[in-house]
Design a protein around this motif. Structure first.
Motif, PDB file in Angstrom:
ATOM      1  N   GLN A   1      -1.476 -10.603  11.033  1.00 52.59           N
ATOM      2  CA  GLN A   1      -0.672 -10.007  12.102  1.00 52.59           C
ATOM      3  C   GLN A   1      -0.065  -8.661  11.698  1.00 52.59           C
ATOM      4  OE1 GLN A   1      -0.083 -11.270  15.467  1.00 52.59           O
ATOM      5  NE2 GLN A   1      -2.001 -12.117  14.698  1.00 52.59           N
ATOM      6  N   LEU A   2      -0.434  -8.215  10.514  1.00 55.48           N
ATOM      7  CA  LEU A   2       0.022  -6.906  10.043  1.00 55.48           C
ATOM      8  C   LEU A   2      -0.933  -5.862  10.592  1.00 55.48           C
ATOM      9  CD1 LEU A   2       1.781  -5.202   8.020  1.00 55.48           C
ATOM     10  CD2 LEU A   2       0.022  -5.698   6.312  1.00 55.48           C
ATOM     11  N   HIS A   3      -0.415  -4.806  11.178  1.00 56.71           N
ATOM     12  CA  HIS A   3      -1.293  -3.789  11.765  1.00 56.71           C
ATOM     13  C   HIS A   3      -1.291  -2.513  10.943  1.00 56.71           C
ATOM     14  CE1 HIS A   3      -1.021  -6.655  15.074  1.00 56.71           C
ATOM     15  NE2 HIS A   3      -2.236  -6.204  15.377  1.00 56.71           N
ATOM     16  N   MET A   4      -2.354  -1.748  11.110  1.00 56.43           N
ATOM     17  CA  MET A   4      -2.521  -0.563  10.272  1.00 56.43           C
ATOM     18  C   MET A   4      -1.520   0.531  10.638  1.00 56.43           C
ATOM     19  SD  MET A   4      -4.484  -1.681   8.144  1.00 56.43           S
ATOM     20  CE  MET A   4      -4.556  -0.229   7.126  1.00 56.43           C
ATOM     21  N   ARG A   5      -0.811   0.363  11.771  1.00 57.87           N
ATOM     22  CA  ARG A   5       0.217   1.354  12.111  1.00 57.87           C
ATOM     23  C   ARG A   5       1.384   1.308  11.114  1.00 57.87           C
ATOM     24  NH1 ARG A   5      -0.491  -1.666  16.571  1.00 57.87           N
ATOM     25  NH2 ARG A   5       0.818  -3.518  16.830  1.00 57.87           N
ATOM     26  N   SER A   6       1.435   0.272  10.290  1.00 61.25           N
ATOM     27  CA  SER A   6       2.464   0.217   9.249  1.00 61.25           C
ATOM     28  C   SER A   6       2.108   1.120   8.073  1.00 61.25           C
ATOM     29  CB  SER A   6       2.623  -1.218   8.738  1.00 61.25           C
ATOM     30  OG  SER A   6       2.982  -2.056   9.814  1.00 61.25           O
ATOM     31  N   PHE A   7       0.921   1.761   8.132  1.00 60.96           N
ATOM     32  CA  PHE A   7       0.503   2.645   7.033  1.00 60.96           C
ATOM     33  C   PHE A   7       0.245   4.046   7.588  1.00 60.96           C
ATOM     34  CE2 PHE A   7      -0.552  -1.690   6.042  1.00 60.96           C
ATOM     35  CZ  PHE A   7      -0.110  -1.833   4.738  1.00 60.96           C
ATOM     36  N   LYS A   8       0.158   5.003   6.672  1.00 61.08           N
ATOM     37  CA  LYS A   8      -0.061   6.396   7.089  1.00 61.08           C
ATOM     38  C   LYS A   8      -1.441   6.862   6.632  1.00 61.08           C
ATOM     39  CE  LYS A   8       3.215   8.664   5.075  1.00 61.08           C
ATOM     40  NZ  LYS A   8       3.760   7.631   4.162  1.00 61.08           N
ATOM     41  N   ASP A   9      -1.978   7.847   7.360  1.00 63.54           N
ATOM     42  CA  ASP A   9      -3.234   8.464   6.966  1.00 63.54           C
ATOM     43  C   ASP A   9      -3.106   8.980   5.530  1.00 63.54           C
ATOM     44  OD1 ASP A   9      -5.850   9.421   7.358  1.00 63.54           O
ATOM     45  OD2 ASP A   9      -5.064  11.442   7.731  1.00 63.54           O
ATOM     46  N   GLY A  10      -4.110   8.706   4.710  1.00 66.89           N
ATOM     47  CA  GLY A  10      -4.082   9.207   3.333  1.00 66.89           C
ATOM     48  C   GLY A  10      -3.412   8.270   2.341  1.00 66.89           C
ATOM     49  N   ASP A  11      -2.855   7.156   2.804  1.00 66.51           N
ATOM     50  CA  ASP A  11      -2.175   6.203   1.915  1.00 66.51           C
ATOM     51  C   ASP A  11      -3.141   5.574   0.900  1.00 66.51           C
ATOM     52  OD1 ASP A  11       0.304   6.502   2.937  1.00 66.51           O
ATOM     53  OD2 ASP A  11       0.437   4.539   3.925  1.00 66.51           O
ATOM     54  N   THR A  12      -2.595   5.232  -0.245  1.00 61.92           N
ATOM     55  CA  THR A  12      -3.323   4.387  -1.198  1.00 61.92           C
ATOM     56  C   THR A  12      -2.682   3.008  -1.127  1.00 61.92           C
ATOM     57  OG1 THR A  12      -3.765   6.250  -2.644  1.00 61.92           O
ATOM     58  CG2 THR A  12      -3.928   4.052  -3.623  1.00 61.92           C
ATOM     59  N   ILE A  13      -3.506   1.987  -0.923  1.00 67.68           N
ATOM     60  CA  ILE A  13      -2.971   0.629  -0.766  1.00 67.68           C
ATOM     61  C   ILE A  13      -3.520  -0.274  -1.866  1.00 67.68           C
ATOM     62  CG2 ILE A  13      -2.697  -1.321   0.819  1.00 67.68           C
ATOM     63  CD1 ILE A  13      -3.358   0.570   3.124  1.00 67.68           C
ATOM     64  N   ASP A  14      -2.599  -0.941  -2.583  1.00 66.40           N
ATOM     65  CA  ASP A  14      -2.998  -1.900  -3.615  1.00 66.40           C
ATOM     66  C   ASP A  14      -3.079  -3.290  -3.002  1.00 66.40           C
ATOM     67  OD1 ASP A  14      -3.089   0.047  -5.522  1.00 66.40           O
ATOM     68  OD2 ASP A  14      -1.065  -0.327  -6.302  1.00 66.40           O
ATOM     69  N   ILE A  15      -4.212  -3.968  -3.205  1.00 67.62           N
ATOM     70  CA  ILE A  15      -4.392  -5.307  -2.623  1.00 67.62           C
ATOM     71  C   ILE A  15      -4.722  -6.288  -3.745  1.00 67.62           C
ATOM     72  CG2 ILE A  15      -5.584  -6.654  -0.863  1.00 67.62           C
ATOM     73  CD1 ILE A  15      -6.451  -3.941   0.376  1.00 67.62           C
ATOM     74  N   GLU A  16      -3.852  -7.293  -3.912  1.00 62.92           N
ATOM     75  CA  GLU A  16      -4.012  -8.257  -5.010  1.00 62.92           C
ATOM     76  C   GLU A  16      -3.915  -9.685  -4.474  1.00 62.92           C
ATOM     77  OE1 GLU A  16      -1.706  -7.056  -8.674  1.00 62.92           O
ATOM     78  OE2 GLU A  16      -0.858  -5.616  -7.251  1.00 62.92           O
ATOM     79  N   PRO A  17      -4.436 -10.643  -5.231  1.00 66.92           N
ATOM     80  CA  PRO A  17      -4.301 -12.048  -4.800  1.00 66.92           C
ATOM     81  C   PRO A  17      -2.907 -12.593  -5.103  1.00 66.92           C
ATOM     82  CG  PRO A  17      -5.476 -11.931  -6.880  1.00 66.92           C
ATOM     83  CD  PRO A  17      -5.210 -10.510  -6.466  1.00 66.92           C
ATOM     84  N   TRP A  18      -2.543 -13.748  -4.505  1.00 61.39           N
ATOM     85  CA  TRP A  18      -1.323 -14.459  -4.901  1.00 61.39           C
ATOM     86  C   TRP A  18      -1.406 -14.684  -6.400  1.00 61.39           C
ATOM     87  CZ3 TRP A  18       0.387 -13.305  -0.605  1.00 61.39           C
ATOM     88  CH2 TRP A  18       0.600 -14.082   0.517  1.00 61.39           C
ATOM     89  N   ARG A  19      -0.319 -14.517  -7.104  1.00 63.61           N
ATOM     90  CA  ARG A  19      -0.303 -14.765  -8.541  1.00 63.61           C
ATOM     91  C   ARG A  19       0.617 -15.928  -8.877  1.00 63.61           C
ATOM     92  NH1 ARG A  19      -4.654 -12.690 -10.852  1.00 63.61           N
ATOM     93  NH2 ARG A  19      -4.791 -10.414 -10.775  1.00 63.61           N
TER      94      ARG A  19
END
Ligand code: HEM
Ligand code: SF4
Ligand code: FES
Lengths: 248, 235
Positions: A84-102
């Motif tokens: 339910q998270l939408h990409m409008r929460s991010f900006k053009d050019g952003d770097t996004i780190d995506i990791e698993p549950w730890r």
């Protein structure tokens, strides 16, 4: 939008993992985070690469299958599920780190997918009522005071996603377990197993290797369903009551 | 439909408590509250130093006659000491075991670091270690006199306290420990309320205010003594 993604890639449970960098382009701000990952995977498949494995099912925020720690936040920057998270929460050019549950109790199976069956075993140990099933009973047959019904419902909202564990510096499952215990323990239907439920579920939680609670509060901040921190105190109270009742 | 009746026996109460993370946290809460109660009394007692050597030394003497004539000289004091040592040991052992478990439960860190609110957790562990070391030094300094600077005189705590706080390191160790105590109590008191199941949403503000007030009161009260010696108010 054009984005740089740094994604945790891990072949299987035994393999060493590492962050891999990908570029994605033409991302609409109306896409959900998972649709953005679908876009990445389509490109990877066309290029003949292995797509990124991630969990998802309902994609409407009710099943608890989706996960992901996004820029260090379980389920990302908004208080909702990753689907339910939408990409409008991010900006053009952003770097996004995506990791698993730890967490030690949530071993990585592949890429961003972790094994959350420890939660299932906690539920099996006491997250049920011993009523014979069949046709639904008459709704007014068992009266439930309104405050109790509200309390039960607030906790029944837990979808078992595991964000609380992922966010906790101790990898503790206290918020999840408290949601499940409180939900049933306050209701008359849950009364016959009131004591054994809390004792067995807490014992199973410990057996699974989750950490203890230091009341840091990261869990309640991360929870997409707003299970509040005082739920843990409420479960502690049930646990202490149960030890006194059962040990006689 | 008949349901199967559970016939398996449950472990004893102490076993259940000690084997569970929730139970061990209860041990920490109870032992912590016992120590806290002692510290409040200790802090108030220490303030007698501002009334001069007569008052303070007489107070130390009176502590040893507590409970007479049922108790004899120092009996009550020894009961309190044994209780406190038990509380410190129970608190420290539970803290050690729970911390080890917590660290094992979260073996891999996230690559993306963000400032975390685990501030309380970290200060509790380090603060606890500082307090533990302090307690050892403090007893060797003012109770047994083993590491006391200058001439340690039994039953003349007024002069002993002045000796200690006339050294720079005495003040540094002491004030560091008391500040650590303030932080420890701040999170500890509120935590104990949650662990014992007293906390709920409507009481949260009240409990947090109590924790802050108590921490501030203890720190200010304890720090006032070395400050008093340093400024010459106590001499
Ligand atoms: C202004 C602050 C303090 C002063 C002036 C002070 C002074 C003393 C003195 C003079 C004694 C020996 C009592 C006697 O045998 O006559 C003592 C014992 C003790 N103090 Fe403190 N103290 C202070 C703060 C603290 C703090 C912050 C703690 C805890 C973390 C603490 C823990 C203890 C313990 C555990 C003992 C040993 C009790 C016993 O021997 O039975 N004190 N203190
Ligand atoms: S308590 Fe919240 S974060 Fe934890 S499993 Fe349930 S819904 Fe997810
Ligand atoms: S996919 Fe079902 S809650 Fe996100």
């Amino acid at each position: 939008m054009k984005l740089t993604l740094r994604v945790w890639r891990q072949k299987n449970a035994d393999a060493e993992g590492a962050m891999s960098t990908y570029e994605v382009d033409n991302i609409s701000c109306d896409m959900s985070f998972l649709e953005m990952l679908d876009t990445l995977n389509e490109e990877l498949i066309v290029k003949g690469e292995e797509p990124v494995a991630f969990d998802h099912d309902c994609r409407e925020g009710i099943c608890g299958a989706c996960s992901l720690v996004i820029n260090g936040d379980a389920h990302g920057p908004e208080r909702t599920t990753t689907c339910q998270l939408h990409m409008r929460s991010f900006k053009d050019g952003d770097t996004i780190d995506i990791e698993p549950w730890r967490a030690a109790a949530f071993p990585v199976i592949k890429d961003l997918v972790v094994d959350r069956s420890a939660f299932d075993r906690i539920i099996q140990s006491g997250g049920y009522i011993s009523a014979p099933t069949g046709s639904a009973p008459e709704a007014h047959a068992t009266a439930v005071p309104k405050p109790d019904a509200d309390f039960a419902f607030e906790h029944a909202e837990c979808i078992g996603c595991g964000a609380c564990v992922a966010a906790c510096p101790n990898g503790s499952a206290m918020l999840f377990t408290s949601a499940k215990v409180n939900h049933l323990n306050v209701l008359p239907q849950g009364a016959p197993e009131r004591e054994t439920r809390v004792l067995d579920m807490v014992a199973q939680m410990d057996t699974e290797g989750f950490g203890g609670c230091t009341l840091t509060g990261e869990c309640a901040t991360a929870c997409p369903k707003g299970i509040p921190l005082p739920s843990i105190a409420a479960m502690n109270k049930e646990w202490l009551r149960a030890t006194r009742k059962v040990n006689r | 439909m008949a349901l199967a009746t559970r016939t398996d026996r449950r472990p004893s109460l102490p076993r259940t408590v000690w084997d569970s993370t929730v139970g061990k946290k209860t041990v920490m809460a109870v032992s912590g509250l016992i120590m806290l109660l002692y510290l409040v009394a200790h802090m108030i007692g220490n303030l007698k130093i501002f009334f001069g050597p007569g008052d303070f030394n007489h107070y130390a003497h009176w502590l040893r006659t507590l409970g007479e004539p049922v108790m004899r000289w120092e009996w009550t004091l020894w009961v309190v000491r044994v209780g406190l040592v038990a509380a410190v040991v129970a608190h420290a052992v539970s803290a050690y075991q729970l911390s080890r478990r917590d660290i094992k439960a979260r073996p891999s860190k996230y690559v993306h670091k963000k400032p975390r609110a685990s501030y309380a957790t970290r200060t509790m562990r380090w603060g606890g270690i500082i307090l533990g070391l302090f307690i050892v030094w403090h007893i060797l300094d003012l109770t047994t006199g083993t590491v006391h600077p200058g001439e340690y005189e039994h039953l003349h705590p007024y002069q002993n306290v002045i000796d200690t706080f006339s050294t720079w390191y005495g003040n540094v160790i002491y004030i560091t420990a008391v500040v650590a105590l303030g932080f420890h109590v701040r999170h500890g008191f509120w935590s104990a309320a949650q662990t014992l199941g007293v906390g709920n949403a409507s009481r949260d503000r009240f409990l947090k205010t109590c924790a802050n007030g108590l921490a501030l009161l203890l720190t200010a009260g304890f720090v006032s003594v070395p400050v008093g010696v340093m400024t010459g108010v106590v001499s």
